[in-house]
Design a protein around this motif. Structure first.
Motif, PDB file in Angstrom:
ATOM      1  N   GLN A 213      37.587  36.867  40.455  1.00  0.00           N
ATOM      2  CA  GLN A 213      37.511  36.458  41.862  1.00  0.00           C
ATOM      3  C   GLN A 213      38.596  35.465  42.250  1.00  0.00           C
ATOM      4  O   GLN A 213      39.198  35.579  43.313  1.00  0.00           O
ATOM      5  N   LYS A 214      38.858  34.492  41.379  1.00  0.00           N
ATOM      6  CA  LYS A 214      39.855  33.467  41.691  1.00  0.00           C
ATOM      7  C   LYS A 214      41.262  34.065  41.701  1.00  0.00           C
ATOM      8  O   LYS A 214      42.079  33.743  42.567  1.00  0.00           O
ATOM      9  N   GLU A 215      41.559  34.934  40.735  1.00  0.00           N
ATOM     10  CA  GLU A 215      42.869  35.589  40.693  1.00  0.00           C
ATOM     11  C   GLU A 215      43.088  36.429  41.950  1.00  0.00           C
ATOM     12  O   GLU A 215      44.155  36.390  42.576  1.00  0.00           O
ATOM     13  N   MET A 216      42.053  37.183  42.318  1.00  0.00           N
ATOM     14  CA  MET A 216      42.160  38.039  43.492  1.00  0.00           C
ATOM     15  C   MET A 216      42.368  37.210  44.761  1.00  0.00           C
ATOM     16  O   MET A 216      43.175  37.565  45.637  1.00  0.00           O
ATOM     17  N   ILE A 218      43.749  34.210  45.031  1.00  0.00           N
ATOM     18  CA  ILE A 218      45.093  33.626  45.045  1.00  0.00           C
ATOM     19  C   ILE A 218      46.137  34.667  45.428  1.00  0.00           C
ATOM     20  O   ILE A 218      47.029  34.407  46.251  1.00  0.00           O
ATOM     21  N   ILE A 219      46.046  35.858  44.848  1.00  0.00           N
ATOM     22  CA  ILE A 219      46.984  36.928  45.187  1.00  0.00           C
ATOM     23  C   ILE A 219      46.866  37.291  46.664  1.00  0.00           C
ATOM     24  O   ILE A 219      47.868  37.447  47.373  1.00  0.00           O
ATOM     25  N   HIS A 220      45.650  37.412  47.158  1.00  0.00           N
ATOM     26  CA  HIS A 220      45.420  37.801  48.551  1.00  0.00           C
ATOM     27  C   HIS A 220      45.971  36.748  49.510  1.00  0.00           C
ATOM     28  O   HIS A 220      46.670  37.088  50.490  1.00  0.00           O
ATOM     29  N   GLU A 221      45.674  35.476  49.219  1.00  0.00           N
ATOM     30  CA  GLU A 221      46.097  34.421  50.141  1.00  0.00           C
ATOM     31  C   GLU A 221      47.607  34.196  50.101  1.00  0.00           C
ATOM     32  O   GLU A 221      48.211  33.876  51.115  1.00  0.00           O
ATOM     33  N   HIS A 222      48.213  34.386  48.926  1.00  0.00           N
ATOM     34  CA  HIS A 222      49.658  34.156  48.814  1.00  0.00           C
ATOM     35  C   HIS A 222      50.474  35.329  49.371  1.00  0.00           C
ATOM     36  O   HIS A 222      51.402  35.141  50.154  1.00  0.00           O
ATOM     37  N   TYR A 223      50.139  36.547  48.961  1.00  0.00           N
ATOM     38  CA  TYR A 223      50.969  37.702  49.283  1.00  0.00           C
ATOM     39  C   TYR A 223      50.529  38.469  50.535  1.00  0.00           C
ATOM     40  O   TYR A 223      51.326  39.218  51.105  1.00  0.00           O
ATOM     41  N   PHE A 224      49.287  38.292  50.941  1.00  0.00           N
ATOM     42  CA  PHE A 224      48.808  39.025  52.113  1.00  0.00           C
ATOM     43  C   PHE A 224      48.642  38.116  53.338  1.00  0.00           C
ATOM     44  O   PHE A 224      48.830  38.541  54.463  1.00  0.00           O
ATOM     45  N   ILE A 246      47.556  30.674  37.300  1.00  0.00           N
ATOM     46  CA  ILE A 246      46.637  31.782  37.566  1.00  0.00           C
ATOM     47  C   ILE A 246      47.371  32.935  38.254  1.00  0.00           C
ATOM     48  O   ILE A 246      47.130  34.114  37.954  1.00  0.00           O
ATOM     49  N   GLU A 247      48.289  32.602  39.149  1.00  0.00           N
ATOM     50  CA  GLU A 247      49.046  33.641  39.858  1.00  0.00           C
ATOM     51  C   GLU A 247      49.912  34.440  38.886  1.00  0.00           C
ATOM     52  O   GLU A 247      49.955  35.674  38.948  1.00  0.00           O
ATOM     53  N   LYS A 248      50.593  33.762  37.986  1.00  0.00           N
ATOM     54  CA  LYS A 248      51.428  34.450  37.000  1.00  0.00           C
ATOM     55  C   LYS A 248      50.591  35.367  36.123  1.00  0.00           C
ATOM     56  O   LYS A 248      50.990  36.489  35.797  1.00  0.00           O
ATOM     57  N   GLN A 249      49.433  34.872  35.740  1.00  0.00           N
ATOM     58  CA  GLN A 249      48.522  35.660  34.904  1.00  0.00           C
ATOM     59  C   GLN A 249      48.042  36.902  35.666  1.00  0.00           C
ATOM     60  O   GLN A 249      48.009  38.011  35.112  1.00  0.00           O
ATOM     61  N   ALA A 250      47.719  36.728  36.947  1.00  0.00           N
ATOM     62  CA  ALA A 250      47.245  37.847  37.761  1.00  0.00           C
ATOM     63  C   ALA A 250      48.341  38.883  37.956  1.00  0.00           C
ATOM     64  O   ALA A 250      48.100  40.093  37.871  1.00  0.00           O
ATOM     65  N   LEU A 251      49.560  38.420  38.210  1.00  0.00           N
ATOM     66  CA  LEU A 251      50.679  39.348  38.401  1.00  0.00           C
ATOM     67  C   LEU A 251      50.955  40.137  37.132  1.00  0.00           C
ATOM     68  O   LEU A 251      51.305  41.323  37.177  1.00  0.00           O
TER      69      LEU A 251
END
Length: 260
Positions: A213-216, A218-224, A246-251
């Motif tokens: 949930q946290k990874e998703m 961060i990705i959503h708020e940063h890139y979308f 966390i962002e690097k890990q998610a990517l």
């Protein structure tokens, strides 16, 4: 206009009076009050360099720039006649689309090519709408804005606008958004690219399911949503360094799932 030097009455236009913004506005107000032709002549002469700068863009496409320069001057005089001094707009900003419009209209009418009436109508409406955008927003409308307002696809719009010019290469500049020139080729939709983008979007949505949930978030708020790492950190009440990790890990996870 050989070597881009223009002379009127034996004088180089570089030698004519250069008016400041304030002087120009004062003369425009005076002209609107009394329509003194001497004032109009002074305004015209002081802005001939502006006309020349616009005409020179067509040096590779026409044989005689003198005719084009005279047409540009007509556009300049129209700008002087119709400029509204109550608007918070510089005269040059208002004059450029009118001068360019006259030049493009002349090129269109003198073109040996027969352009379909439907395309000419679309181009005419688009040019008028672009002038309205210049007056209202102090900038040119984008292709996306024009196509939406005219209820036509961007491909048809580009085809219509390109028909107002003489035959040219796809690398010919057709618009400038303030960040650099935009060429015609870049405005023609690539259907294969669109399909690839759709497929990538589907793959990305599938891969996102593997994130926690946290990874998703961060990705959503940063890139979308376009939030910065600092803004995301404040929202999640964690440090910016943690957000970055966390962002690097998610990517890394997304790349892994999307590639295989």
């Amino acid at each position: 206009m050989s070597k881009y030097k223009v002379e009127l009455n034996g004088n180089n236009i570089e030698e004519y009076e250069k008016l400041s913004h304030q002087q120009t506005m004062e003369l425009l107000e005076l002209y609107q009050q009394n329509h003194d032709l001497k004032i109009k002549e002074r305004l015209v002469l002081s802005n001939l360099k502006l006309v020349l700068s616009l005409v020179q863009k067509y040096q590779q496409r026409v044989n005689n720039l003198d005719d084009l320069f005279q047409v540009g001057v007509i556009g300049l005089m129209k700008a002087i006649d119709h400029f509204d001094t109550s608007l918070d707009v510089r005269f040059s900003t208002y004059a450029v689309p009118l001068i360019s419009g006259e030049i493009k209209r002349y090129l269109r009418e003198s073109s040996p090519l027969r352009i379909p009436r439907s395309l000419r109508d679309i181009a005419y409406k688009a040019l008028l709408m672009n002038e309205e955008y210049m007056k209202k927003y102090n900038r040119e409308a984008t292709f996306k804005e024009l196509s939406k307002s005219l209820d036509i696809d961007e491909y048809t719009l580009v085809e219509a606008l390109s028909s107002t010019h003489n035959v040219t290469s796809l690398s010919q500049e057709v618009q400038n958004d303030g960040n650099g020139p935009i060429d015609l080729e870049s405005q023609i939709p690539d259907r294969r690219s669109e399909m690839m983008d759709i497929q990538k979007s589907i793959d990305l949505q599938k891969a996102m399911r593997y994130l926690d949930q946290k990874e998703m978030q961060i990705i959503h708020e940063h890139y979308f949503k376009g939030l910065t790492q600092r803004e995301i950190a404040k929202d999640l009440m964690i440090s910016q360094a943690q957000v970055s990790r966390i962002e690097k890990q998610a990517l890394s996870q997304l790349k892994k799932y999307m590639s295989g």
